[in-house]
Design a protein around this motif. Sequence first.
Motif, PDB file in Angstrom:
ATOM      1  N   LEU A 265       0.828  -1.205   0.000  1.00 17.56           N
ATOM      2  CA  LEU A 265       0.000   0.000   0.000  1.00 17.56           C
ATOM      3  C   LEU A 265       0.865   1.259   0.000  1.00 17.56           C
ATOM      4  CD1 LEU A 265      -2.895  -0.918   2.467  1.00 17.56           C
ATOM      5  CD2 LEU A 265      -3.032  -0.690  -0.019  1.00 17.56           C
TER       6      LEU A 265
ATOM      7  N   GLY B 102       0.639   1.214  -3.874  1.00 21.05           N
ATOM      8  CA  GLY B 102      -0.758   1.615  -3.901  1.00 21.05           C
ATOM      9  C   GLY B 102      -1.712   0.437  -3.985  1.00 21.05           C
ATOM     10  N   VAL B 103      -2.986   0.757  -3.821  1.00 22.83           N
ATOM     11  CA  VAL B 103      -4.011  -0.281  -3.712  1.00 22.83           C
ATOM     12  C   VAL B 103      -4.213  -1.038  -5.024  1.00 22.83           C
ATOM     13  CG1 VAL B 103      -5.996   1.190  -4.266  1.00 22.83           C
ATOM     14  CG2 VAL B 103      -6.265  -0.700  -2.652  1.00 22.83           C
ATOM     15  N   LYS B 104      -3.896  -0.437  -6.165  1.00 21.74           N
ATOM     16  CA  LYS B 104      -4.082  -1.115  -7.448  1.00 21.74           C
ATOM     17  C   LYS B 104      -3.182  -2.342  -7.591  1.00 21.74           C
ATOM     18  CE  LYS B 104      -4.495   1.292 -11.225  1.00 21.74           C
ATOM     19  NZ  LYS B 104      -4.307   2.343 -12.261  1.00 21.74           N
TER      20      LYS B 104
ATOM     21  N   LEU C 141      -2.388  -4.325  -5.153  1.00 21.14           N
ATOM     22  CA  LEU C 141      -2.658  -5.223  -4.036  1.00 21.14           C
ATOM     23  C   LEU C 141      -3.440  -6.439  -4.510  1.00 21.14           C
ATOM     24  CD1 LEU C 141      -2.357  -5.665  -1.007  1.00 21.14           C
ATOM     25  CD2 LEU C 141      -4.447  -4.349  -0.669  1.00 21.14           C
TER      26      LEU C 141
ATOM     27  N   ILE D 180      -7.444  -7.165   5.022  1.00 24.10           N
ATOM     28  CA  ILE D 180      -7.505  -5.735   5.335  1.00 24.10           C
ATOM     29  C   ILE D 180      -8.373  -5.496   6.570  1.00 24.10           C
ATOM     30  CG2 ILE D 180      -8.411  -3.500   4.526  1.00 24.10           C
ATOM     31  CD1 ILE D 180      -7.486  -4.394   1.681  1.00 24.10           C
TER      32      ILE D 180
ATOM     33  N   ALA E  26      -4.380   5.159   1.126  1.00 21.62           N
ATOM     34  CA  ALA E  26      -4.307   4.126   0.083  1.00 21.62           C
ATOM     35  C   ALA E  26      -5.629   3.375  -0.030  1.00 21.62           C
ATOM     36  CB  ALA E  26      -3.163   3.157   0.387  1.00 21.62           C
ATOM     37  N   LEU E  27      -6.246   3.061   1.106  1.00 18.83           N
ATOM     38  CA  LEU E  27      -7.505   2.309   1.081  1.00 18.83           C
ATOM     39  C   LEU E  27      -8.650   3.135   0.507  1.00 18.83           C
ATOM     40  CD1 LEU E  27      -7.633   0.320   4.434  1.00 18.83           C
ATOM     41  CD2 LEU E  27      -6.826  -0.427   2.199  1.00 18.83           C
TER      42      LEU E  27
ATOM     43  N   HIS F  33      -8.511   5.397  -1.681  1.00 18.67           N
ATOM     44  CA  HIS F  33      -8.169   5.917  -3.003  1.00 18.67           C
ATOM     45  C   HIS F  33      -9.327   5.685  -3.973  1.00 18.67           C
ATOM     46  CE1 HIS F  33      -5.976   6.576  -6.748  1.00 18.67           C
ATOM     47  NE2 HIS F  33      -5.057   7.166  -6.013  1.00 18.67           N
TER      48      HIS F  33
ATOM     49  N   ALA G 115      -9.502   2.360  -5.840  1.00  9.99           N
ATOM     50  CA  ALA G 115      -9.595   1.100  -5.087  1.00  9.99           C
ATOM     51  C   ALA G 115     -10.674   0.221  -5.713  1.00  9.99           C
ATOM     52  CB  ALA G 115      -9.929   1.393  -3.627  1.00  9.99           C
TER      53      ALA G 115
ATOM     54  N   LEU H  65     -13.635  -3.459  -2.281  1.00 12.32           N
ATOM     55  CA  LEU H  65     -12.998  -2.824  -1.135  1.00 12.32           C
ATOM     56  C   LEU H  65     -13.790  -1.592  -0.719  1.00 12.32           C
ATOM     57  CD1 LEU H  65     -10.775  -2.452   0.949  1.00 12.32           C
ATOM     58  CD2 LEU H  65      -9.381  -1.355  -0.820  1.00 12.32           C
TER      59      LEU H  65
END
Length: 196
Positions: free
Chosen positions: A24, A28-30, A32, A59, A109-110, A112, A115, A119
């Motif tokens: 993260l 970044g979240v992409k 993940l 998460i 990050a979450l 974003h 996301a 999520l």
Amino acid sequence: MENSTDTRVIRSRTLMENALLSILEKEGVKRLTVKNLCQVAGINRGTFYLHYKDIFHLIEETALIQGLLSVFEPVRIQELRNYPDHEGAYPPIAKAFQYMHKHASFFKALFHSEAPAELKERLQYLVGTRLYENLRRDQADKNESLFTDYAIAYLGNAQFGMIQHWFKTDRAMPPEDIARMLTAYIRHAPCLDHKV
């Protein structure tokens, strides 16, 4: 033997949580994914699925999300609306924004905008919808369940949107101010005037 098993479980979960935070923060979240997380953590997919249903479950189980949920507990609307300081923030809301501010890299990050939809839905439930479920219980004996469901959806979406916008603007507003604003919005929400 049980102690060594417990130690292995703790070690595996720690590796995965640390990998999650690293991805993260750096990518970044992409980026993940279970595959990427397993590579960073140095574990196999079987180990991951032994502990978690999916990446979103991981998460939700992190210490940071659990810490936020311990602060951001379901709101007692009557208590908030009757809170004597009409200019200040309702303390649980202020604590929650201070907590997210303290751990901003994780929460930014979450929240974003890119996301994954799943999520967003889970976060929206955790920090939005879930907080107003006391409304359902408070209105259970008043035959207003349909109205209550819409009020919960309205409040939950609005709160999630405010948090997301706060991170999108890089927390331009101090946590105390955004908490005060949210308190005022909830206190004066038109959907609550029907019943409270």
